[in-house]
Design an enzyme around this catalytic site. Structure first.
Site, mmCIF file in Angstrom:
data_model
loop_
_atom_site.group_PDB
_atom_site.id
_atom_site.type_symbol
_atom_site.label_atom_id
_atom_site.label_comp_id
_atom_site.label_asym_id
_atom_site.label_seq_id
_atom_site.Cartn_x
_atom_site.Cartn_y
_atom_site.Cartn_z
ATOM 1 N N SER A 1 0.056 7.513 5.941
ATOM 2 C CA SER A 1 -0.070 6.143 6.424
ATOM 3 C C SER A 1 -0.954 5.379 5.469
ATOM 4 C CB SER A 1 -0.693 6.128 7.831
ATOM 5 O OG SER A 1 -1.048 4.807 8.206
ATOM 6 N N ALA B 1 0.859 -1.190 0.000
ATOM 7 C CA ALA B 1 0.000 0.000 0.000
ATOM 8 C C ALA B 1 0.892 1.237 0.000
ATOM 9 C CB ALA B 1 -0.954 -0.014 1.189
ATOM 10 N N LEU B 2 1.840 1.270 -0.917
ATOM 11 C CA LEU B 2 2.865 2.306 -0.925
ATOM 12 C C LEU B 2 2.275 3.691 -1.163
ATOM 13 C CD1 LEU B 2 5.814 0.689 -2.916
ATOM 14 C CD2 LEU B 2 5.190 0.415 -0.508
ATOM 15 N N ARG C 1 -3.067 3.396 6.307
ATOM 16 C CA ARG C 1 -4.380 3.334 6.940
ATOM 17 C C ARG C 1 -5.253 4.557 6.609
ATOM 18 N NH1 ARG C 1 -4.494 -0.527 11.134
ATOM 19 N NH2 ARG C 1 -2.461 -1.467 11.537
ATOM 20 N N HIS D 1 6.616 5.926 1.700
ATOM 21 C CA HIS D 1 7.432 4.797 1.255
ATOM 22 C C HIS D 1 8.343 5.200 0.094
ATOM 23 C CE1 HIS D 1 3.792 2.598 2.886
ATOM 24 N NE2 HIS D 1 4.758 1.999 3.539
ATOM 25 N N GLN E 1 8.888 1.856 16.891
ATOM 26 C CA GLN E 1 9.376 0.732 16.085
ATOM 27 C C GLN E 1 10.815 0.969 15.660
ATOM 28 O OE1 GLN E 1 7.056 -1.093 12.653
ATOM 29 N NE2 GLN E 1 8.537 0.130 11.520
ATOM 30 N N GLY F 1 10.950 4.814 8.326
ATOM 31 C CA GLY F 1 10.397 6.141 8.529
ATOM 32 C C GLY F 1 10.277 6.486 10.007
#
Length: 295
Positions: free
Chosen positions: A186, A32-33, A188, A37, A154, A148
């Site tokens: 994102s 889902a770039l 999302r 990304h 993370q 990122g």
């Protein structure tokens, strides 16, 4: 651009690149770039390396089966984007190729930080993330890996894993890419309704409000956190998960904001959960505030 779903081909292609004198630049993704990304891929290409992108929606980091099922999958568009950014190799395995023996019995323990903030809200998430990243690092071999800064916790945990396990990986942090209203990009975001999308900009406004409190001389973490939480909570459609302030180096919760701190927020907008963060250098004037102001 070569596309492979084979672990062994991915490994051998990276080995061949190093044998030819090229450094390997690894960009792990779940697809889902978006422009964020693409900025990682562009940075890797600018560094003049053999660019290897991974494309795998990792089930280990999803505690909610519905969330995993809803995660966008846009393979053909992702491959087009990778080709346009000059990627040399895409590793796009199926779940059976990545986990041929089923759910791994041995995984990477993220340590105490893995149970706080995102780890508290998403139990097991960081164990799943670090386990798949460790597998990708093992397959890619010595490399530079690009992540990122939007996923700051993370990123910090990946750095700690590399440090503590002596992995031959140089972790490269890349700036968060944002929409004009400040919303961090994102995968999302595509699931937000128009009303939720408008409300989601409150995350960035909350971080700005927290930074403004610090710039004005506030050094009580609780006061800064309260300011950020109020901004998010005031947005329609927003359900605040947490607002936090941590030391940017240790990720501890300081008694007084000083040096460099990181502000973090997380909230749900309907069924879509989003996070954001920013680093803030505490001005000298704020560090010089008399001790009674910090009570």
């Amino acid at each position: 651009m070569e596309v492979t779903g084979s672990r062994e081909r991915f490994r051998s292609a990276c080995e061949q690149a190093r044998a030819s004198g090229a450094a390997v630049a690894l960009v792990p993704t779940m697809g889902a770039l978006h422009a964020g990304h693409r900025s990682l891929l562009a940075r890797a290409r600018e560094d003049g390396a053999f660019v290897a992108m991974t494309l795998f929606v990792n089930p280990l980091q999803f505690a909610d089966a519905a969330d995993l099922a809803a995660y966008p999958r846009t393979r053909e568009g992702d491959l087009d984007a990778a080709a346009n950014e000059g990627v040399d190799l895409v590793f796009a395995p199926g779940e059976a190729e990545m986990y041929p023996y089923g759910t791994p019995e041995v995984g990477v323990d993220p340590g105490p930080l893995g149970g706080r903030l995102e780890g508290a809200s998403r139990p097991g998430h960081f164990r799943g993330v670090l386990t798949v990243v460790a597998k990708l690092f093992a397959l890619a071999g010595p490399c530079r890996a690009y992540f990122g800064q939007k996923d700051a916790q993370q990123l910090e945990l990946v750095r700690r894993m590399v440090r503590d396990l002596n992995l031959p990986v140089d972790v490269i942090a890349c700036a968060t890419v944002r929409e004009p209203d400040g919303l961090a990009l994102s995968s999302r975001n595509a699931r937000l309704t128009p009303a939720q999308r408008a409300a989601a900009a409150a995350l960035h406004r909350a971080l700005d409000a927290g930074a403004d409190r610090i710039a004005s001389g506030e050094r009580r973490p609780a006061a800064v956190i309260e300011t950020m939480a109020a901004v998010v909570s005031a947005a329609l459609e927003a359900d605040l998960d947490y607002a936090a302030l941590v030391d940017d180096a240790s990720w501890g919760e300081p008694a007084v904001a000083e040096g460099t701190v990181r502000l973090l927020v997380a909230a749900s907008f309907g069924e879509v959960r989003l996070i954001d963060n920013r680093s803030v250098s505490v001005p000298a004037a704020a560090r010089d505030v008399p001790a009674e102001r910090a009570q």
